[in-house]
Scaffold this active site. Sequence first.
Site, PDB file in Angstrom:
ATOM      1  N   GLU A  66       0.820  -1.212   0.000  1.00 41.00           N
ATOM      2  CA  GLU A  66       0.000   0.000   0.000  1.00 41.00           C
ATOM      3  C   GLU A  66       0.857   1.267   0.000  1.00 41.00           C
ATOM      4  O   GLU A  66       0.513   2.251  -0.649  1.00 41.00           O
ATOM      5  CB  GLU A  66      -0.868  -0.016   1.267  1.00 41.00           C
ATOM      6  CG  GLU A  66      -2.280   0.432   1.036  1.00 41.00           C
ATOM      7  CD  GLU A  66      -3.104   0.234   2.298  1.00 41.00           C
ATOM      8  OE1 GLU A  66      -3.766  -0.810   2.389  1.00 41.00           O
ATOM      9  OE2 GLU A  66      -3.058   1.107   3.180  1.00 41.00           O
ATOM     10  N   ASP A  67       1.936   1.246   0.714  1.00 40.20           N
ATOM     11  CA  ASP A  67       2.669   2.493   0.978  1.00 40.20           C
ATOM     12  C   ASP A  67       4.070   2.573   0.372  1.00 40.20           C
ATOM     13  O   ASP A  67       4.745   3.593   0.550  1.00 40.20           O
ATOM     14  CB  ASP A  67       2.798   2.715   2.509  1.00 40.20           C
ATOM     15  CG  ASP A  67       1.443   2.894   3.170  1.00 40.20           C
ATOM     16  OD1 ASP A  67       0.495   3.292   2.470  1.00 40.20           O
ATOM     17  OD2 ASP A  67       1.324   2.634   4.375  1.00 40.20           O
TER      18      ASP A  67
HETATM   19  P1  NDP Z   1      -6.127   8.005   7.098  1.00 38.45           P
HETATM   20  O1  NDP Z   1      -7.354   7.498   7.748  1.00 38.45           O
HETATM   21  O2  NDP Z   1      -5.658   7.269   5.943  1.00 38.45           O
HETATM   22  O3  NDP Z   1      -4.918   8.177   8.143  1.00 38.45           O
HETATM   23  C1  NDP Z   1      -4.830   7.302   9.119  1.00 38.45           C
HETATM   24  C2  NDP Z   1      -3.841   6.229   8.721  1.00 38.45           C
HETATM   25  O4  NDP Z   1      -2.522   6.793   8.742  1.00 38.45           O
HETATM   26  C3  NDP Z   1      -3.838   5.115   9.722  1.00 38.45           C
HETATM   27  O5  NDP Z   1      -4.787   4.150   9.355  1.00 38.45           O
HETATM   28  C4  NDP Z   1      -2.418   4.617   9.648  1.00 38.45           C
HETATM   29  O6  NDP Z   1      -2.405   3.705   8.568  1.00 38.45           O
HETATM   30  C5  NDP Z   1      -1.611   5.849   9.236  1.00 38.45           C
HETATM   31  N1  NDP Z   1      -0.863   6.545  10.291  1.00 38.45           N
HETATM   32  C6  NDP Z   1       0.327   7.162  10.110  1.00 38.45           C
HETATM   33  N2  NDP Z   1       0.731   7.781  11.209  1.00 38.45           N
HETATM   34  C7  NDP Z   1      -0.202   7.567  12.154  1.00 38.45           C
HETATM   35  C8  NDP Z   1      -0.313   7.943  13.528  1.00 38.45           C
HETATM   36  N3  NDP Z   1       0.615   8.689  14.139  1.00 38.45           N
HETATM   37  N4  NDP Z   1      -1.412   7.564  14.214  1.00 38.45           N
HETATM   38  C9  NDP Z   1      -2.358   6.816  13.621  1.00 38.45           C
HETATM   39  N5  NDP Z   1      -2.301   6.428  12.307  1.00 38.45           N
HETATM   40  C10 NDP Z   1      -1.232   6.780  11.575  1.00 38.45           C
HETATM   41  O7  NDP Z   1      -6.292   9.509   6.864  1.00 38.45           O
HETATM   42  P2  NDP Z   1      -6.395  10.269   5.518  1.00 38.45           P
HETATM   43  O8  NDP Z   1      -5.689  11.535   5.750  1.00 38.45           O
HETATM   44  O9  NDP Z   1      -5.953   9.490   4.370  1.00 38.45           O
HETATM   45  O10 NDP Z   1      -7.950  10.500   5.415  1.00 38.45           O
HETATM   46  C11 NDP Z   1      -8.845   9.440   5.509  1.00 38.45           C
HETATM   47  C12 NDP Z   1     -10.282   9.923   5.494  1.00 38.45           C
HETATM   48  O11 NDP Z   1     -10.493  10.966   6.447  1.00 38.45           O
HETATM   49  C13 NDP Z   1     -10.668  10.448   4.152  1.00 38.45           C
HETATM   50  O12 NDP Z   1     -11.677   9.639   3.661  1.00 38.45           O
HETATM   51  C14 NDP Z   1     -11.164  11.862   4.403  1.00 38.45           C
HETATM   52  O13 NDP Z   1     -12.381  12.093   3.730  1.00 38.45           O
HETATM   53  C15 NDP Z   1     -11.392  11.913   5.864  1.00 38.45           C
HETATM   54  N6  NDP Z   1     -11.083  13.235   6.418  1.00 38.45           N
HETATM   55  C16 NDP Z   1     -11.730  13.666   7.529  1.00 38.45           C
HETATM   56  C17 NDP Z   1     -11.486  14.908   8.057  1.00 38.45           C
HETATM   57  C18 NDP Z   1     -12.210  15.343   9.279  1.00 38.45           C
HETATM   58  O14 NDP Z   1     -11.852  16.351   9.864  1.00 38.45           O
HETATM   59  N7  NDP Z   1     -13.210  14.623   9.739  1.00 38.45           N
HETATM   60  C19 NDP Z   1     -10.522  15.821   7.453  1.00 38.45           C
HETATM   61  C20 NDP Z   1      -9.851  15.261   6.320  1.00 38.45           C
HETATM   62  C21 NDP Z   1     -10.143  14.026   5.831  1.00 38.45           C
HETATM   63  P3  NDP Z   1      -1.306   2.530   8.380  1.00 38.45           P
HETATM   64  O15 NDP Z   1      -1.595   1.428   9.317  1.00 38.45           O
HETATM   65  O16 NDP Z   1      -1.517   2.177   6.951  1.00 38.45           O
HETATM   66  O17 NDP Z   1      -0.022   3.231   8.679  1.00 38.45           O
END
Ligand code: NDP
Length: 185
Positions: A66-67
């Site tokens: 994925e990354d």
């Molecule tokens: P993600 O949900 O993809 O980001 C979280 C992911 O980042 C985790 O699942 C993890 O995945 C990884 N990660 C890396 N560093 C950390 C950390 N320190 N703590 C926890 N997780 C971490 O976020 P996105 O930015 O891609 O956005 C996802 C959704 O959020 C979008 O669908 C968007 O529409 C929505 N969104 C919501 C907002 C709001 O304010 N409600 C604002 C902006 C977007 P891994 O296990 O793969 O590392």
Amino acid sequence: MEPAPFAALIKACRFAAHKHRDQRRKSVAATPYVNHPIEVAETLAQVAGVADLEVLQAALLHDTLEDTETEAAELEAEFGPRVRRLVEEVSDDKALPKQERKRLEVEHAPHLSPGARLIKLADKTCNVRDLGSAPPAGWSTERLREYVAWARRVVAGCRGLAPALEQCFDQVAEQVLASLPGDAI
Ligand code: NDP
Ligand code: ZN
């Protein structure tokens, strides 16, 4: 354990460290990305008692497709077909929009193999724990809360295999929500 499994596990660790070498977590401290898959594998071994070498290897490798630029065929050549399948199972289709990927992750979870469900459960546990201790820079309270709610929906489809880890996830999720300002669980 014979020496071969130790070598195979450490090889997966080195492979992941190399593939993620230029990546950092989203936290303010921007820790090396590979700390995360190592923590996922450790959680599986320590909390869930997983001793299946290929599941632990796949946990170490779970974010490479994925990354990073890793190809599935490369995983198969280095670690065999089951590890490749496990990592594929826990990887999103990157061609889809983010919102759709997150929806499908919830929908697909109950249909994954037991090994893949264990990895998902450990991954969500570690990510939600990170939200409490080292949250992504700039995330609002609302966004943190949305992530925990979504992780709970994914984990709902991964239950029934590792009660101790499921309980650990539940506790971590509750603690993180309780720590957010103005939250009622
Ligand atoms: P993600 O949900 O993809 O980001 C979280 C992911 O980042 C985790 O699942 C993890 O995945 C990884 N990660 C890396 N560093 C950390 C950390 N320190 N703590 C926890 N997780 C971490 O976020 P996105 O930015 O891609 O956005 C996802 C959704 O959020 C979008 O669908 C968007 O529409 C929505 N969104 C919501 C907002 C709001 O304010 N409600 C604002 C902006 C977007 P891994 O296990 O793969 O590392
Ligand atoms: Zn992950």
